[in-house]
Design a protein around this motif. Structure first.
Motif, PDB file in Angstrom:
ATOM      1  N   MET A 243       4.779  -5.172  64.469  1.00  0.00           N
ATOM      2  CA  MET A 243       4.112  -3.938  64.038  1.00  0.00           C
ATOM      3  C   MET A 243       4.442  -2.771  64.964  1.00  0.00           C
ATOM      4  SD  MET A 243       0.273  -4.646  62.627  1.00  0.00           S
ATOM      5  CE  MET A 243       0.019  -2.879  62.389  1.00  0.00           C
ATOM      6  N   ASP A 244       4.472  -3.040  66.280  1.00  0.00           N
ATOM      7  CA  ASP A 244       4.874  -2.000  67.245  1.00  0.00           C
ATOM      8  C   ASP A 244       6.205  -1.389  66.834  1.00  0.00           C
ATOM      9  OD1 ASP A 244       2.721  -2.402  68.816  1.00  0.00           O
ATOM     10  OD2 ASP A 244       3.815  -3.121  70.572  1.00  0.00           O
ATOM     11  N   THR A 245       7.183  -2.283  66.651  1.00  0.00           N
ATOM     12  CA  THR A 245       8.527  -1.830  66.304  1.00  0.00           C
ATOM     13  C   THR A 245       8.559  -1.255  64.896  1.00  0.00           C
ATOM     14  OG1 THR A 245       9.439  -3.541  67.743  1.00  0.00           O
ATOM     15  CG2 THR A 245      10.939  -2.534  66.157  1.00  0.00           C
ATOM     16  N   GLY A 246       7.840  -1.880  63.973  1.00  0.00           N
ATOM     17  CA  GLY A 246       7.851  -1.415  62.582  1.00  0.00           C
ATOM     18  C   GLY A 246       7.306  -0.009  62.430  1.00  0.00           C
ATOM     19  N   VAL A 247       6.220   0.316  63.125  1.00  0.00           N
ATOM     20  CA  VAL A 247       5.656   1.670  63.039  1.00  0.00           C
ATOM     21  C   VAL A 247       6.603   2.680  63.694  1.00  0.00           C
ATOM     22  CG1 VAL A 247       3.764   3.139  63.834  1.00  0.00           C
ATOM     23  CG2 VAL A 247       3.266   0.895  62.863  1.00  0.00           C
ATOM     24  N   ARG A 248       7.219   2.277  64.812  1.00  0.00           N
ATOM     25  CA  ARG A 248       8.188   3.168  65.468  1.00  0.00           C
ATOM     26  C   ARG A 248       9.367   3.442  64.529  1.00  0.00           C
ATOM     27  NH1 ARG A 248       9.464   4.270  71.185  1.00  0.00           N
ATOM     28  NH2 ARG A 248       7.654   2.997  71.710  1.00  0.00           N
TER      29      ARG A 248
ATOM     30  N   TRP B 135     -10.510  -5.017  62.508  1.00  0.00           N
ATOM     31  CA  TRP B 135      -9.321  -5.351  63.312  1.00  0.00           C
ATOM     32  C   TRP B 135      -8.080  -4.634  62.793  1.00  0.00           C
ATOM     33  CZ3 TRP B 135     -10.339  -6.727  67.801  1.00  0.00           C
ATOM     34  CH2 TRP B 135     -11.287  -7.688  68.139  1.00  0.00           C
ATOM     35  N   ILE B 136      -7.991  -4.489  61.467  1.00  0.00           N
ATOM     36  CA  ILE B 136      -6.834  -3.789  60.897  1.00  0.00           C
ATOM     37  C   ILE B 136      -6.799  -2.334  61.373  1.00  0.00           C
ATOM     38  CG2 ILE B 136      -5.891  -2.870  58.724  1.00  0.00           C
ATOM     39  CD1 ILE B 136      -6.783  -5.496  57.391  1.00  0.00           C
ATOM     40  N   VAL B 137      -7.954  -1.667  61.354  1.00  0.00           N
ATOM     41  CA  VAL B 137      -8.005  -0.268  61.817  1.00  0.00           C
ATOM     42  C   VAL B 137      -7.640  -0.192  63.298  1.00  0.00           C
ATOM     43  CG1 VAL B 137      -9.529   1.701  62.207  1.00  0.00           C
ATOM     44  CG2 VAL B 137      -9.687   0.411  60.063  1.00  0.00           C
ATOM     45  N   ILE B 138      -8.165  -1.124  64.084  1.00  0.00           N
ATOM     46  CA  ILE B 138      -7.860  -1.141  65.521  1.00  0.00           C
ATOM     47  C   ILE B 138      -6.363  -1.338  65.752  1.00  0.00           C
ATOM     48  CG2 ILE B 138      -8.165  -2.486  67.643  1.00  0.00           C
ATOM     49  CD1 ILE B 138     -11.069  -2.978  66.745  1.00  0.00           C
TER      50      ILE B 138
ATOM     51  N   VAL C 196      -0.065 -14.106  66.643  1.00  0.00           N
ATOM     52  CA  VAL C 196      -0.538 -12.715  66.701  1.00  0.00           C
ATOM     53  C   VAL C 196       0.368 -11.878  67.605  1.00  0.00           C
ATOM     54  CG1 VAL C 196      -2.439 -11.212  67.413  1.00  0.00           C
ATOM     55  CG2 VAL C 196      -2.926 -13.331  66.190  1.00  0.00           C
ATOM     56  N   SER C 197       0.826 -12.463  68.707  1.00  0.00           N
ATOM     57  CA  SER C 197       1.705 -11.716  69.628  1.00  0.00           C
ATOM     58  C   SER C 197       2.973 -11.274  68.916  1.00  0.00           C
ATOM     59  CB  SER C 197       2.072 -12.587  70.837  1.00  0.00           C
ATOM     60  OG  SER C 197       0.940 -12.915  71.588  1.00  0.00           O
ATOM     61  N   PHE C 198       3.595 -12.204  68.192  1.00  0.00           N
ATOM     62  CA  PHE C 198       4.825 -11.863  67.491  1.00  0.00           C
ATOM     63  C   PHE C 198       4.569 -10.847  66.378  1.00  0.00           C
ATOM     64  CE2 PHE C 198       6.933 -16.180  68.603  1.00  0.00           C
ATOM     65  CZ  PHE C 198       7.228 -15.691  69.857  1.00  0.00           C
ATOM     66  N   ALA C 199       3.479 -11.045  65.636  1.00  0.00           N
ATOM     67  CA  ALA C 199       3.176 -10.122  64.541  1.00  0.00           C
ATOM     68  C   ALA C 199       2.867  -8.722  65.079  1.00  0.00           C
ATOM     69  CB  ALA C 199       1.998 -10.648  63.725  1.00  0.00           C
ATOM     70  N   ALA C 200       2.123  -8.657  66.195  1.00  0.00           N
ATOM     71  CA  ALA C 200       1.777  -7.357  66.771  1.00  0.00           C
ATOM     72  C   ALA C 200       3.012  -6.652  67.311  1.00  0.00           C
ATOM     73  CB  ALA C 200       0.742  -7.546  67.882  1.00  0.00           C
TER      74      ALA C 200
ATOM     75  N   THR D 186      -0.982   0.735  67.311  1.00  0.00           N
ATOM     76  CA  THR D 186       0.453   0.912  67.074  1.00  0.00           C
ATOM     77  C   THR D 186       0.841   2.389  66.997  1.00  0.00           C
ATOM     78  OG1 THR D 186       0.066   0.646  64.687  1.00  0.00           O
ATOM     79  CG2 THR D 186       0.797  -1.292  65.908  1.00  0.00           C
ATOM     80  N   PHE D 187      -0.092   3.238  66.535  1.00  0.00           N
ATOM     81  CA  PHE D 187       0.200   4.676  66.527  1.00  0.00           C
ATOM     82  C   PHE D 187       0.448   5.165  67.955  1.00  0.00           C
ATOM     83  CE2 PHE D 187      -1.489   9.016  67.062  1.00  0.00           C
ATOM     84  CZ  PHE D 187      -0.579   9.708  66.266  1.00  0.00           C
ATOM     85  N   ILE D 188      -0.401   4.718  68.877  1.00  0.00           N
ATOM     86  CA  ILE D 188      -0.239   5.129  70.285  1.00  0.00           C
ATOM     87  C   ILE D 188       0.994   4.457  70.890  1.00  0.00           C
ATOM     88  CG2 ILE D 188      -1.306   5.056  72.573  1.00  0.00           C
ATOM     89  CD1 ILE D 188      -4.038   5.091  71.106  1.00  0.00           C
ATOM     90  N   ALA D 189       1.140   3.158  70.652  1.00  0.00           N
ATOM     91  CA  ALA D 189       2.241   2.404  71.265  1.00  0.00           C
ATOM     92  C   ALA D 189       3.606   2.922  70.819  1.00  0.00           C
ATOM     93  CB  ALA D 189       2.111   0.922  70.915  1.00  0.00           C
TER      94      ALA D 189
END
Length: 584
Positions: free
Chosen positions: A410-415, A226-229, A403-407, A234-237
């Motif tokens: 992560m979206d914003t954090g990777v960006r 799940w971590i890899v997924i 999970v929604s909030f954490a994901a 997030t790389f794509i998003a």
């Protein structure tokens, strides 16, 4: 103590904070100007710079800053007692987080939406920019790694959450396309999205997705798959335009906050749950002391440096009017404080029926830390079951919220990490990396992915079990430094900075104190030797930045008294704009 009494009292204080204190900040401290041309209009590109309705932007900002931390931190901190935890949440949210999030957004908008690390060069000194970017890089790496671990654990523990979490992505894209193409208001489509999401929760509850067999075939643990997924996602998003996925999904998730809070407060009212945890706990000998660690453990939910990265990273690029900053920045902090309140109620009144039950869940600090997320999910599940909802279905609902909030974080954090990587590469003249979204995105996910997969001292892994010890101090240190930047900027604008200086001084004292204590602990723990140099590096960077900020503030005050300050207050009306801000 009936939990509903606590809930109503805290929400009333938050409402007063927004009505009166945020107005004071907007008018007297940050001097917002409705005629100011924001970067979202000046640099509109349809990808990152997009003028956005303040309600939609609130959804993005709130869900980006929320993540799992305002849930996990308070769920751990009640170990010292629910009264000190709640006092810090209330006081910290109204007088520190609101000032910090609102201020970082205001100063970024006045500096072409630059992130808080970059604009440090313009406000404090060029040297401090590099120091601050290094701290931000470490903080974002830690946040992305740990949140991936949290998400992986929850998807393994609650397989019913898999379908709603992943089907929400194409659902949000479809809603984003509809809003963008038709120029329709976002409220009705996003509410349709929420209804669709809750239907998916019911579907997921009856069709849990477990990947143990697939993970065995790959020779990996299910959590690691799940971590890899999540990192691939997030790389794509992080490369997609914000309107396509980030904004509609965040807006859907912001509705989830209100629904989750509604379920919590209606549940405690109907069930008349009472707080069974001690008001002030007599903790076992050897436990971390309440000073300074309470103020480090509850980061998000009171004040968090990560918020300044979001405010000055993605939110400032989407602000339609400068006056919207009060609604987005200050109210976003209140939203997070409300989530922290729900977390306190869930783990003190929902998860246990008696003091004995509660003591079994909180025998020591390590157990309190390891069980925080699970205690929250079970507590919310109990509140929902008071409303007649099946407990198992309710726990899937709570897991989807976390999970929604954490994901989203992560979206914003990777960006944001991509922005930081490109900026550091630019400073180092690594032009290929600084100009390539793909390369910068790969660098942004490589280190946190490696940390998230690294085995640790127990089943929490290296990132959560070991490095997490430094998250709180690094995060709060970032908040103190961001407040220092805002304080210097406000002083330059001939405004009174006292509302910023007080929380800034408090945070810098608490975090440097905690770093010194932790350094001694890490030194005495050979198995955690890696934390000694990291603690020293962060401490050295922090002390250096504090000196730089102190010198800049003193110089600004002297220039102000001598009447030689170069800039002037630019909030005087329609004449102000990005051009005038260059004077600062």
């Amino acid at each position: 103590m009936p939990a509903i009494v606590v809930a109503v009292s805290v929400l009333a204080l938050f409402a007063l904070g927004f009505i009166y204190y945020s107005r004071y900040l907007a008018e007297k401290v940050y001097a917002l100007d409705p005629a100011f041309v924001t970067p979202a209009h000046e640099f509109s590109d349809g990808v990152d710079f997009v003028p956005t309705n303040k309600h939609v932007l609130f959804g993005h900002h709130f869900t980006s800053i929320a993540g799992a931390a305002p849930i996990v931190g308070p769920a751990i901190a009640v170990f010292w007692g629910w009264v000190p935890a709640l006092l810090w949440i209330v006081i910290g949210t109204i007088f520190a987080a609101g000032v910090h999030d609102f201020g970082a957004l205001a100063v970024s908008v006045r500096h072409k939406a630059k992130n808080i690390g970059t604009l440090t060069a313009e406000v404090i000194s060029t040297r401090s920019r590099v120091l601050f970017l290094c701290i931000i890089f470490f903080l974002l790496t830690l946040v992305n790694a740990v949140f991936a671990v949290v998400i992986g654990n929850l998807l393994v523990a609650f397989p019913g959450a898999v379908i709603p979490i992943f089907v929400e992505i194409p659902l949000a894209i479809a809603i984003g396309q509809y809003i963008y193409r038709t120029k329709s208001p976002a409220l009705v489509p996003s509410l349709v999205g929420v209804v669709g999401l809750y239907f998916l929760i019911w579907v997921g509850h009856h069709n849990p997705i477990e990947i143990t067999g697939f993970a065995d075939w790959l020779g990996m643990e299910p959590r690691d798959v799940w971590i890899v997924i999540m990192f691939a996602y997030t790389f794509i998003a992080s490369r997609l335009p914000v309107w396509l996925l980030l904004q509609p999904r965040d807006y859907i998730n912001s509705h989830q906050l209100f629904i989750a809070l509604g379920v919590t407060f209606a549940g405690v009212l109907i069930g008349w749950d009472t707080i069974v945890a001690p008001a002030l706990n007599d903790v076992p000998e050897g436990s971390p002391s309440i000073f300074p660690f309470l103020f480090i453990t509850i980061a998000c939910g009171a004040i968090s440096g990560f918020h300044s990265l979001v405010s000055s990273g993605t939110t400032s690029k989407q602000l339609d009017k400068e006056t919207d900053a009060r609604h987005v920045g200050y109210m976003g902090a209140l939203g997070e404080g409300s989530l922290a309140l729900a977390s306190v109620l869930a783990v003190t009144a929902g998860v246990a029926a008696t003091r004995l039950d509660w003591d079994e869940r909180y025998p020591d600090f390590a157990t309190a830390s390891g069980g925080a997320t699970g205690n929250f999910v079970e507590g919310i599940g109990q509140f929902a079951s008071n409303l007649g909802i099946d407990f198992a279905l309710a726990t899937v609902f709570a897991a989807v919220v976390v999970v929604s909030f954490a994901a989203t974080t992560m979206d914003t954090g990777v960006r944001l990490q991509r922005y930081v990587v490109q900026e550091i590469a630019g400073i180092l003249k690594w032009n290929r990396l600084s100009r390539s979204l793909t390369l910068a995105g790969l660098v942004a996910i490589a280190l946190p992915l490696a940390l998230a997969l690294m085995p640790g001292e127990d089943d929490r892994g290296f990132a959560f079990g070991t490095l997490w010890r430094l998250f709180g101090t690094t995060n709060q240190l970032t908040a103190g430094l961001a407040l220092a930047v805002v304080a210097v900027w406000v002083t330059k604008r001939m405004r009174n900075p006292i509302a910023i200086l007080i929380p800034m001084a408090f945070l810098l004292v608490m975090t440097t104190w905690a770093l010194f204590i932790q350094l001694g602990e890490f030194w005495d723990s050979p198995e955690r030797w890696i934390l000694v140099p990291l603690d020293l590096i962060i401490l050295a960077l922090a002390l250096w930045l504090i000196v730089e900020a102190g010198v800049a503030l003193r110089r600004t005050v002297s220039e102000r008294r001598a009447g030689t300050l170069g800039g002037s207050d630019t909030s005087g009306g329609a004449g102000s704009g990005p051009g005038s801000e260059s004077q600062e």
